[in-house]
Motif scaffolding. Structure first.
Motif, PDB file in Angstrom:
ATOM      1  N   UNK A 171       7.563  -5.023  11.306  1.00 26.53           N
ATOM      2  CA  UNK A 171       6.916  -4.398  11.750  1.00 26.53           C
ATOM      3  C   UNK A 171       5.255  -3.831   9.743  1.00 26.53           C
ATOM      4  N   UNK A 172       4.382  -4.241   9.982  1.00 24.34           N
ATOM      5  CA  UNK A 172       3.716  -4.055   8.768  1.00 24.34           C
ATOM      6  C   UNK A 172       1.879  -3.127   9.185  1.00 24.34           C
ATOM      7  N   UNK A 209       6.465  -1.592   5.068  1.00 23.86           N
ATOM      8  CA  UNK A 209       6.668  -2.878   5.970  1.00 23.86           C
ATOM      9  C   UNK A 209       8.020  -1.994   6.315  1.00 23.86           C
ATOM     10  N   UNK A 210       8.656  -2.776   7.588  1.00 25.48           N
ATOM     11  CA  UNK A 210       9.996  -2.295   7.657  1.00 25.48           C
ATOM     12  C   UNK A 210      10.506  -3.426   8.008  1.00 25.48           C
ATOM     13  N   UNK A 211      11.852  -3.753   8.266  1.00 24.51           N
ATOM     14  CA  UNK A 211      12.583  -4.970   9.267  1.00 24.51           C
ATOM     15  C   UNK A 211      13.692  -3.369   9.670  1.00 24.51           C
ATOM     16  N   UNK A 212      13.523  -4.867  11.434  1.00 22.91           N
ATOM     17  CA  UNK A 212      13.971  -4.132  12.474  1.00 22.91           C
ATOM     18  C   UNK A 212      15.051  -4.864  12.646  1.00 22.91           C
ATOM     19  N   UNK A 213      16.324  -4.800  12.947  1.00 25.73           N
ATOM     20  CA  UNK A 213      17.226  -5.478  13.406  1.00 25.73           C
ATOM     21  C   UNK A 213      17.236  -5.838  15.131  1.00 25.73           C
ATOM     22  N   UNK A 214      17.925  -6.289  15.933  1.00 29.77           N
ATOM     23  CA  UNK A 214      17.307  -5.752  17.313  1.00 29.77           C
ATOM     24  C   UNK A 214      18.084  -6.568  17.542  1.00 29.77           C
ATOM     25  N   UNK A 259       1.195  -1.542   0.415  1.00 29.85           N
ATOM     26  CA  UNK A 259      -0.329   0.223  -0.274  1.00 29.85           C
ATOM     27  C   UNK A 259       1.270   0.976   0.008  1.00 29.85           C
ATOM     28  N   UNK A 260       1.610   2.011  -0.946  1.00 31.00           N
ATOM     29  CA  UNK A 260       2.150   2.937  -1.298  1.00 31.00           C
ATOM     30  C   UNK A 260       1.450   4.133  -0.168  1.00 31.00           C
ATOM     31  N   UNK A 261       0.562   4.185  -0.192  1.00 24.83           N
ATOM     32  CA  UNK A 261      -0.576   5.853   0.572  1.00 24.83           C
ATOM     33  C   UNK A 261       0.344   5.792   1.539  1.00 24.83           C
ATOM     34  N   UNK A 262       0.649   4.220   2.458  1.00 26.77           N
ATOM     35  CA  UNK A 262       1.554   4.257   3.888  1.00 26.77           C
ATOM     36  C   UNK A 262       2.708   4.176   3.831  1.00 26.77           C
ATOM     37  N   UNK A 263       3.648   5.045   4.447  1.00 24.74           N
ATOM     38  CA  UNK A 263       4.791   4.639   4.597  1.00 24.74           C
ATOM     39  C   UNK A 263       5.646   4.419   5.602  1.00 24.74           C
ATOM     40  N   UNK A 264       5.776   2.938   6.690  1.00 23.78           N
ATOM     41  CA  UNK A 264       7.076   3.158   7.918  1.00 23.78           C
ATOM     42  C   UNK A 264       8.069   3.890   7.239  1.00 23.78           C
ATOM     43  N   UNK A 265       8.379   5.406   8.282  1.00 17.13           N
ATOM     44  CA  UNK A 265       9.696   5.761   7.482  1.00 17.13           C
ATOM     45  C   UNK A 265      10.621   5.794   8.598  1.00 17.13           C
ATOM     46  N   UNK A 266      10.319   5.472   9.953  1.00 14.09           N
ATOM     47  CA  UNK A 266      11.705   4.017  10.716  1.00 14.09           C
ATOM     48  C   UNK A 266      11.302   3.569  12.392  1.00 14.09           C
ATOM     49  N   UNK A 267      11.700   2.797  12.720  1.00 15.15           N
ATOM     50  CA  UNK A 267      11.306   1.668  13.503  1.00 15.15           C
ATOM     51  C   UNK A 267      12.873   2.068  14.356  1.00 15.15           C
ATOM     52  N   UNK A 268      12.545   2.211  16.100  1.00 12.50           N
ATOM     53  CA  UNK A 268      13.434   2.346  17.113  1.00 12.50           C
ATOM     54  C   UNK A 268      12.683   1.029  17.946  1.00 12.50           C
ATOM     55  N   UNK A 269      13.351   1.210  18.609  1.00 15.98           N
ATOM     56  CA  UNK A 269      13.001  -0.075  19.539  1.00 15.98           C
ATOM     57  C   UNK A 269      13.772   0.558  21.083  1.00 15.98           C
ATOM     58  N   UNK A 270      13.333   0.312  21.758  1.00 21.08           N
ATOM     59  CA  UNK A 270      14.182   0.162  23.137  1.00 21.08           C
ATOM     60  C   UNK A 270      15.602  -1.038  23.844  1.00 21.08           C
ATOM     61  N   UNK A 271      16.236  -0.787  24.301  1.00 24.81           N
ATOM     62  CA  UNK A 271      17.372  -2.206  24.568  1.00 24.81           C
ATOM     63  C   UNK A 271      16.461  -2.732  24.840  1.00 24.81           C
ATOM     64  N   UNK A 272      16.850  -4.417  24.509  1.00 29.50           N
ATOM     65  CA  UNK A 272      15.710  -5.201  25.267  1.00 29.50           C
ATOM     66  C   UNK A 272      16.616  -6.222  25.704  1.00 29.50           C
ATOM     67  N   UNK A 273      16.228  -6.742  26.969  1.00 30.24           N
ATOM     68  CA  UNK A 273      16.809  -7.105  27.973  1.00 30.24           C
ATOM     69  C   UNK A 273      16.014  -8.376  28.534  1.00 30.24           C
ATOM     70  N   UNK A 274      16.694  -9.157  29.330  1.00 23.94           N
ATOM     71  CA  UNK A 274      16.152  -9.932  30.118  1.00 23.94           C
ATOM     72  C   UNK A 274      16.685 -10.532  30.942  1.00 23.94           C
ATOM     73  N   UNK A 275      16.165 -11.787  31.946  1.00 25.73           N
ATOM     74  CA  UNK A 275      16.865 -12.173  32.891  1.00 25.73           C
ATOM     75  C   UNK A 275      16.267 -13.472  33.990  1.00 25.73           C
ATOM     76  N   UNK A 276      16.264 -13.594  34.574  1.00 25.19           N
ATOM     77  CA  UNK A 276      15.336 -14.817  35.831  1.00 25.19           C
ATOM     78  C   UNK A 276      15.172 -13.691  37.234  1.00 25.19           C
ATOM     79  N   UNK A 277      13.850 -13.746  37.224  1.00 27.97           N
ATOM     80  CA  UNK A 277      13.336 -13.778  38.778  1.00 27.97           C
ATOM     81  C   UNK A 277      13.370 -13.661  39.438  1.00 27.97           C
ATOM     82  N   UNK A 278      12.709 -14.611  40.838  1.00 30.18           N
ATOM     83  CA  UNK A 278      12.155 -15.459  41.784  1.00 30.18           C
ATOM     84  C   UNK A 278      10.709 -15.315  41.619  1.00 30.18           C
TER      85      UNK A 278
END
Length: 682
Positions: free
Chosen positions: A618-619, A663-668, A446-465
């Motif tokens: 992202x689509x 459409x937008x591919x974001x490497x993280x 759909x050319x009438x829609x354009x994703x200019x940018x995608x920014x994602x916060x730092x992704x951090x996982x951990x184990x909690x109790x």
């Protein structure tokens, strides 16, 4: 489930913060509060009704179903149940599973008795009677379904299953210590309220075994996660295979398609966890050859019987051969339906499945649910696959069973065979989709829609109790003991820090749009770059929503805590019940219009300490038809668009089609850290 879309209230400016306020929140009235308390009382130490709360036990004994038959709207259903009861049903204390035809038949009769109670008071008294006399597992299964579905118990919460029956969630070593908490547990506090709390530390099944040759145990923190297994149980409660849509008012039109796509979502999420642990592809299997993957549950039932295990590279037992012949016939017939494009109905008529509702019909015959067009002919690949892969012995009689982990929805995900079985089932999904061919460019670009940018916060996982109260699943000698001792199991669980998407979208004109976000692999286990024409199959849909775009530039912010299908951990029953009692005395009490969702803390795979590459896809697309309302007593109410589940990654893809403005591919990178290394804000 995964197709549920949400129409949000959008701010009038071009800078939009999309939040999860679409879940309706209710303020409880007195009627709701009293019902909620009574439901909890029924399930409190439900296996010992004569010892804990004996007044309710006596009330249940006093209820006479036959004498009160006019209190039910379907006298035939009542008499059918009484015929079962008078001729003998599964005894209390015996092992139970809905995957045994006689027990399934008895469960359906009990559920119908609950369902056709005229009012809540009749339902409550019937449940008290059943609690006193019916097998515990059968009672809880039918009762939970009735609470979820009855009009007069809408959004009444059930206690978490791991609190009611911890045998399905923790290994035998942990529960043995829990039974002797004063000897093996750590006394956390002596409460002035009159009870002591003991903590039992827990790990996961097999942690003490030498399983270097079996790398599946690396995933036990995921496959044995109590929140994930509870989610799967509720997911299968949404459309119980043994209830018909027409008789019991299930949401029509999505059943078979949700069955296929919901399992595909779980399978893809499992696959992302595999590559986080350097595990390879999930192997195929042949019914006529040895089964590769072992399973050692290290779990026992409440009667001390161990869960059946399966050694490595083992041929299927001879007593499973009759099921194998059946399931191979069913598989052949399903494949024939896909390739011919037609399902044979029980009345001899043919139905085209390459229609908008065709995948739903196909899913129904694969699951073998009550809406299958021809259950005798197509059977159930799901049902009999579980029966074979569990490697459990055949029962000596219908009431002496030893079910496998695959024959319970709250333990299915623990067995690696579950993911092998569903890989086989997804073969039908892909075969069907390949017959439909890839999308044309005009269907997804759909050319009438354009994703200019995608920014994602730092992704951090951990184990909690996390502490799980299991007291109500333990055997006690008196009500005083039940009220004076709390036992909690403390276990590490995967979690992640909250994160946000910051998405910039340009629109040619004001548009109502749908945003979809998928998470998928970047490299395989050999660190080889994936070709998207292959890896699209492994992308996991983490969020989607309907919203308004203004003409020009739109800056959109989306918080991970707002993803529409996920939710935080349930409040423990002890805290919830105290809050409930205070509300009955006059304090305000609010609740959401849903019972459960996917565990919010499991959205991200574990990743690695040094960081592990993944991709977000992202689509955005315009909403091409009026949304329709989807209502689920479990997962909430949503608005849907008309696209298939998984769109646009639900058909074979070619890379040139997925290099478009919308459409937008974001490497993280996903980083896994120890909890003490993170500055966690809860």
């Amino acid at each position: 489930m995964a197709r549920l879309l949400v129409l949000l209230a959008i701010l009038a400016c071009s800078c939009q913060t999309i939040s999860a306020e679409y879940f309706t929140e209710y303020t409880a009235d007195k009627d709701y509060l009293i019902k909620q308390k009574r439901i909890y009382n029924i399930l409190y130490y439900f296996s010992q009704p004569d010892i804990v709360n004996p007044e309710l036990y006596k009330e249940g004994q006093a209820w006479d179903i036959k004498a009160n038959i006019d209190s039910y709207t379907n006298s035939t259903a009542v008499m059918e149940f009484l015929d079962h009861w008078e001729n003998g049903m599964l005894p209390r204390g015996a092992l139970y599973s809905i995957f045994y035809p006689i027990l399934l038949h008895e469960t359906k009769a009990l559920f119908r008795l609950f369902w056709y109670a005229k009012d809540f008071e009749t339902f409550f008294k019937t449940a008290l009677w059943a609690r006193a006399y019916i097998n515990e597992g059968m009672f809880v299964t039918a009762f939970a379904q009735a609470v979820i579905r009855r009009p007069d118990t809408k959004y009444i919460r059930l206690p978490a299953p791991y609190e009611l029956y911890p045998y399905s969630f923790f290994n035998s070593e942990v529960l043995e210590k829990a039974h002797h908490a004063k000897l093996f547990g750590k006394l956390e506090s002596k409460s002035g309220a009159g009870y002591d709390t003991y903590i039992i530390p827990a790990n996961y099944s097999g942690w003490y075994l030498n399983l270097d040759f079996d790398e599946e145990h690396k995933l036990s923190y995921f496959t044995e996660d109590i929140g994930l297994n509870t989610f799967y149980m509720y997911y299968r409660f949404e459309y119980p295979f043994w209830l018909s849509t027409e008789e019991f008012g299930l949401t029509p039109g999505y059943r078979g398609e949700e069955y296929l796509y919901g399992h595909k979502q779980l399978w893809n999420r499992y696959f992302l966890e595999r590559i986080s642990n350097d595990l390879g592809y999930i192997e195929d299997f042949d019914w006529d050859k040895e089964f590769h993957t072992a399973y050692y549950p290290t779990m026992t039932f409440h009667n001390s019987f161990p869960y059946p295990q399966r050694p490595h590279w083992t041929r299927f037992p001879e007593y499973k051969f009759k099921y194998i012949e059946d399931v191979k016939n069913y598989e052949s017939r399903v494949t024939g339906a896909i390739d011919s494009g037609y399902i044979l109905k029980a009345d001899g008529k043919w139905v085209n499945i390459y229609t908008p509702e065709g995948l739903n019909l196909l899913g129904n015959i694969i699951e073998g649910n009550e809406d299958s067009y021809n259950l005798p002919f197509y059977g159930s690949v799901d049902f009999w696959g579980r029966k074979i892969l569990g490697f459990n012995p055949e029962p000596n009689n219908p009431y002496q069973i030893i079910p496998s982990a695959l024959e319970y929805f709250d333990t299915s995900l623990r067995d690696p065979a579950f993911y092998r079985l569903y890989k086989k089932i997804f073969y039908y999904w892909y075969r069907y989709k390949e017959h439909m061919k890839a999308y044309q460019k005009e269907e997804i670009i759909f050319p009438e829609l354009k994703i200019d940018s995608v920014v994602v916060d730092k992704l951090q996982t951990y184990f909690d109790q996390y502490d799980t109260i299991v007291s109500a699943g333990m055997v006690v000698e008196s009500q005083k003991e039940a009220e004076s001792t709390y036992v909690k199991v403390r276990q590490p669980r995967l979690n992640h820090k909250p994160f946000k998407f910051h998405i910039t979208v340009k629109a040619d004109k004001p548009t109502k749009a749908v945003m979809r976000i998928f998470l998928g692999p970047k490299f395989d286990m050999h660190h080889k770059l994936y070709d998207f024409r292959e890896s699209y199959k492994y992308f996991y849909e983490i969020d989607q929503w309907i919203f308004d775009l203004n003409a020009g530039t739109n800056k959109i912010e989306r918080n991970s805590r707002d993803f529409f299908f996920s939710m935080p951990d349930l409040e423990s029953s002890d805290i919830f019940y105290k809050r409930l009692e205070k509300a009955i005395d006059g304090e305000s009490f609010t609740y959401q219009g849903r019972l459960y969702g996917f565990p919010e803390r499991l959205i991200l795979p574990k990743g690695k300490r040094e960081g592990m590459p993944f991709q977000f896809f992202v689509y955005v697309s315009p909403l091409t038809s009026e949304p329709t309302k989807y209502s689920s007593r479990i997962f909430g109410d949503y608005l849907l668009d008309s696209k298939p589940f998984g769109f646009p990654l639900d058909r074979p893809v070619y890379e040139f089609q997925f290099n478009a403005p919308n459409m937008f591919f974001k490497d993280v990178n996903i980083f896994h850290k120890d909890e003490y290394e993170l500055n966690i804000t809860h």
